[in-house]
Design a protein around this motif. Sequence first.
Motif, PDB file in Angstrom:
ATOM      1  N   ASP A   1      -0.954   0.225   9.310  1.00  0.00           N
ATOM      2  CA  ASP A   1      -2.402  -0.209   9.212  1.00  0.00           C
ATOM      3  C   ASP A   1      -2.182  -1.685   8.099  1.00  0.00           C
ATOM      4  OD1 ASP A   1      -4.167   1.595   9.483  1.00  0.00           O
ATOM      5  OD2 ASP A   1      -4.401   2.417   7.924  1.00  0.00           O
ATOM      6  N   GLY A   2      -0.504  -2.538   8.521  1.00  0.00           N
ATOM      7  CA  GLY A   2      -0.338  -4.079   8.420  1.00  0.00           C
ATOM      8  C   GLY A   2       0.146  -3.637   7.100  1.00  0.00           C
ATOM      9  N   GLU A   3       0.552  -2.963   6.162  1.00  0.00           N
ATOM     10  CA  GLU A   3       0.960  -3.513   4.890  1.00  0.00           C
ATOM     11  C   GLU A   3       1.757  -2.685   4.553  1.00  0.00           C
ATOM     12  OE1 GLU A   3      -1.808  -1.303   1.700  1.00  0.00           O
ATOM     13  OE2 GLU A   3      -3.275  -3.256   2.463  1.00  0.00           O
ATOM     14  N   ILE A   4       3.056  -2.532   3.872  1.00  0.00           N
ATOM     15  CA  ILE A   4       4.451  -2.626   4.280  1.00  0.00           C
ATOM     16  C   ILE A   4       4.340  -0.943   3.326  1.00  0.00           C
ATOM     17  CG2 ILE A   4       5.684  -3.448   2.390  1.00  0.00           C
ATOM     18  CD1 ILE A   4       7.429  -3.648   4.135  1.00  0.00           C
ATOM     19  N   LYS A   5       4.760   0.271   3.900  1.00  0.00           N
ATOM     20  CA  LYS A   5       4.435   1.086   2.907  1.00  0.00           C
ATOM     21  C   LYS A   5       5.695   2.402   2.666  1.00  0.00           C
ATOM     22  CE  LYS A   5       0.061   1.984   3.220  1.00  0.00           C
ATOM     23  NZ  LYS A   5      -0.548   1.637   1.468  1.00  0.00           N
ATOM     24  N   ALA A   6       7.278   1.767   3.241  1.00  0.00           N
ATOM     25  CA  ALA A   6       8.552   1.997   2.656  1.00  0.00           C
ATOM     26  C   ALA A   6       9.327   0.903   2.488  1.00  0.00           C
ATOM     27  CB  ALA A   6       8.965   3.197   3.333  1.00  0.00           C
ATOM     28  N   GLN A   7      10.113   0.812   1.839  1.00  0.00           N
ATOM     29  CA  GLN A   7      10.581   0.188   1.539  1.00  0.00           C
ATOM     30  C   GLN A   7      11.509  -0.122   2.686  1.00  0.00           C
ATOM     31  OE1 GLN A   7      11.554  -2.205  -1.197  1.00  0.00           O
ATOM     32  NE2 GLN A   7       9.373  -1.890  -2.221  1.00  0.00           N
ATOM     33  N   PRO A   8      12.470  -1.438   2.811  1.00  0.00           N
ATOM     34  CA  PRO A   8      13.246  -1.605   4.231  1.00  0.00           C
ATOM     35  C   PRO A   8      14.149  -1.422   3.971  1.00  0.00           C
ATOM     36  CG  PRO A   8      12.638  -3.622   3.875  1.00  0.00           C
ATOM     37  CD  PRO A   8      11.662  -2.970   2.449  1.00  0.00           C
ATOM     38  N   GLN A   9      14.560  -0.422   5.202  1.00  0.00           N
ATOM     39  CA  GLN A   9      16.039   0.396   4.672  1.00  0.00           C
ATOM     40  C   GLN A   9      17.066   0.916   6.057  1.00  0.00           C
ATOM     41  OE1 GLN A   9      13.747   4.138   4.195  1.00  0.00           O
ATOM     42  NE2 GLN A   9      14.365   4.697   6.641  1.00  0.00           N
ATOM     43  N   THR A  10      17.972   1.412   6.329  1.00  0.00           N
ATOM     44  CA  THR A  10      19.106   1.304   7.435  1.00  0.00           C
ATOM     45  C   THR A  10      19.123   2.255   8.102  1.00  0.00           C
ATOM     46  OG1 THR A  10      20.532   1.632   6.173  1.00  0.00           O
ATOM     47  CG2 THR A  10      20.249  -0.459   6.932  1.00  0.00           C
ATOM     48  N   SER A  11      17.981   2.986   7.393  1.00  0.00           N
ATOM     49  CA  SER A  11      17.782   5.106   8.830  1.00  0.00           C
ATOM     50  C   SER A  11      17.096   4.581   9.266  1.00  0.00           C
ATOM     51  CB  SER A  11      17.840   6.043   7.534  1.00  0.00           C
ATOM     52  OG  SER A  11      17.202   7.339   7.716  1.00  0.00           O
ATOM     53  N   THR A  12      17.021   5.840  10.250  1.00  0.00           N
ATOM     54  CA  THR A  12      16.122   6.050  11.409  1.00  0.00           C
ATOM     55  C   THR A  12      15.057   6.547  10.953  1.00  0.00           C
ATOM     56  OG1 THR A  12      17.278   6.630  12.051  1.00  0.00           O
ATOM     57  CG2 THR A  12      17.404   4.876  12.485  1.00  0.00           C
ATOM     58  N   THR A  13      14.512   7.131   9.763  1.00  0.00           N
ATOM     59  CA  THR A  13      13.942   8.063   9.318  1.00  0.00           C
ATOM     60  C   THR A  13      13.066   7.864   8.158  1.00  0.00           C
ATOM     61  OG1 THR A  13      14.306   9.940  10.456  1.00  0.00           O
ATOM     62  CG2 THR A  13      13.429  10.670   8.633  1.00  0.00           C
ATOM     63  N   PHE A  14      11.872   7.294   8.039  1.00  0.00           N
ATOM     64  CA  PHE A  14      10.832   7.274   7.222  1.00  0.00           C
ATOM     65  C   PHE A  14       9.884   8.375   6.344  1.00  0.00           C
ATOM     66  CE2 PHE A  14      11.403   3.371   9.364  1.00  0.00           C
ATOM     67  CZ  PHE A  14      11.853   2.698   8.238  1.00  0.00           C
ATOM     68  N   HIS A  15      10.186   8.799   5.229  1.00  0.00           N
ATOM     69  CA  HIS A  15       9.892  10.159   4.471  1.00  0.00           C
ATOM     70  C   HIS A  15       8.478   9.504   4.162  1.00  0.00           C
ATOM     71  CE1 HIS A  15      13.201  12.564   5.179  1.00  0.00           C
ATOM     72  NE2 HIS A  15      14.011  11.757   5.289  1.00  0.00           N
ATOM     73  N   LEU A  16       7.208   9.753   4.187  1.00  0.00           N
ATOM     74  CA  LEU A  16       5.885   9.181   3.336  1.00  0.00           C
ATOM     75  C   LEU A  16       4.938  10.545   3.274  1.00  0.00           C
ATOM     76  CD1 LEU A  16       4.933   7.210   6.473  1.00  0.00           C
ATOM     77  CD2 LEU A  16       6.089   6.379   4.471  1.00  0.00           C
ATOM     78  N   GLU A  17       4.577  10.253   2.276  1.00  0.00           N
ATOM     79  CA  GLU A  17       3.699  10.795   1.205  1.00  0.00           C
ATOM     80  C   GLU A  17       2.416   9.850   0.679  1.00  0.00           C
ATOM     81  OE1 GLU A  17       5.301  11.414  -3.497  1.00  0.00           O
ATOM     82  OE2 GLU A  17       6.682  12.946  -1.823  1.00  0.00           O
ATOM     83  N   GLY A  18       0.934  10.582   0.324  1.00  0.00           N
ATOM     84  CA  GLY A  18       0.638  10.052  -0.809  1.00  0.00           C
ATOM     85  C   GLY A  18      -0.352   9.392   0.312  1.00  0.00           C
ATOM     86  N   ILE A  19      -0.252   9.776   1.930  1.00  0.00           N
ATOM     87  CA  ILE A  19      -1.216   7.982   2.872  1.00  0.00           C
ATOM     88  C   ILE A  19      -2.437   9.138   2.951  1.00  0.00           C
ATOM     89  CG2 ILE A  19      -1.157   7.770   4.817  1.00  0.00           C
ATOM     90  CD1 ILE A  19       0.916   6.943   3.335  1.00  0.00           C
ATOM     91  N   TYR A  20      -3.702   8.339   2.975  1.00  0.00           N
ATOM     92  CA  TYR A  20      -5.539   9.256   2.940  1.00  0.00           C
ATOM     93  C   TYR A  20      -5.059   9.381   4.661  1.00  0.00           C
ATOM     94  CZ  TYR A  20      -5.496   7.116  -1.521  1.00  0.00           C
ATOM     95  OH  TYR A  20      -5.357   7.304  -3.000  1.00  0.00           O
ATOM     96  N   ARG A  21      -6.374  10.383   4.877  1.00  0.00           N
ATOM     97  CA  ARG A  21      -6.171  10.917   6.562  1.00  0.00           C
ATOM     98  C   ARG A  21      -7.344   9.819   6.728  1.00  0.00           C
ATOM     99  NH1 ARG A  21     -12.221  13.876   5.148  1.00  0.00           N
ATOM    100  NH2 ARG A  21     -13.265  12.438   4.083  1.00  0.00           N
ATOM    101  N   GLY A  22      -7.202   9.852   8.004  1.00  0.00           N
ATOM    102  CA  GLY A  22      -8.187   8.976   8.702  1.00  0.00           C
ATOM    103  C   GLY A  22      -7.289   8.914   9.823  1.00  0.00           C
ATOM    104  N   GLU A  23      -7.774   7.750  10.721  1.00  0.00           N
ATOM    105  CA  GLU A  23      -7.018   6.797  11.831  1.00  0.00           C
ATOM    106  C   GLU A  23      -6.243   6.077  11.247  1.00  0.00           C
ATOM    107  OE1 GLU A  23      -7.846   4.521  14.913  1.00  0.00           O
ATOM    108  OE2 GLU A  23      -9.271   5.731  14.636  1.00  0.00           O
ATOM    109  N   HIS A  24      -4.343   5.854  11.252  1.00  0.00           N
ATOM    110  CA  HIS A  24      -3.201   4.964  10.907  1.00  0.00           C
ATOM    111  C   HIS A  24      -2.765   4.236  11.905  1.00  0.00           C
ATOM    112  CE1 HIS A  24      -4.674   5.808   7.076  1.00  0.00           C
ATOM    113  NE2 HIS A  24      -4.324   6.664   6.980  1.00  0.00           N
TER     114      HIS A  24
END
Length: 176
Positions: A115-138
Amino acid sequence: MRLILLLSLLSITLCSNAAVYRWVDENGKVHYSDEPQPNAELVEVKQNTQNTIELREAKIKSPIAPELDAAMETTITIISPTHEETIRSNEGKFDVTVSVAPKLLRGMFLALFIDGEIKAQPQTSTTFHLEGIYRGEHAIVVKALDQNGKVLASSSPRTIYLHQANLVKRPTPRAG
């Protein structure tokens, strides 16, 4: 007044057709002058002599240029989750996997935006592990950044839906 101006312009024009003299000194060095010298010869100067130089378009080559060209051709594709996928996670956990072609260059990093906000620190890996994202459309976008944060490439936006089950305890009616 006009007559004086005209005569002065004519005299300047006549003086500008000065002769050129060439001579060689005792050391063998060639000299040119507009004043006659001993043993000098008069050089005939053609009126139509024009010096023209054709310049070709210069291509600047630097060690960074091939990398910038490759960065401009870099394509980023979000592999998972798929477009308009519904993800069921009460903790708001999910992974985002991307593909980078041809490959991620040295000094380039991937950053995940939700939603236009950075959610993970820039990295060289091609897989992002996310948590704590709220429900809804993103809307998810992954961008390739250089060390200064300049965007070099970007994926197409991907819409996902995060579903979190909600247990609501309903009050039980009391008898009586």
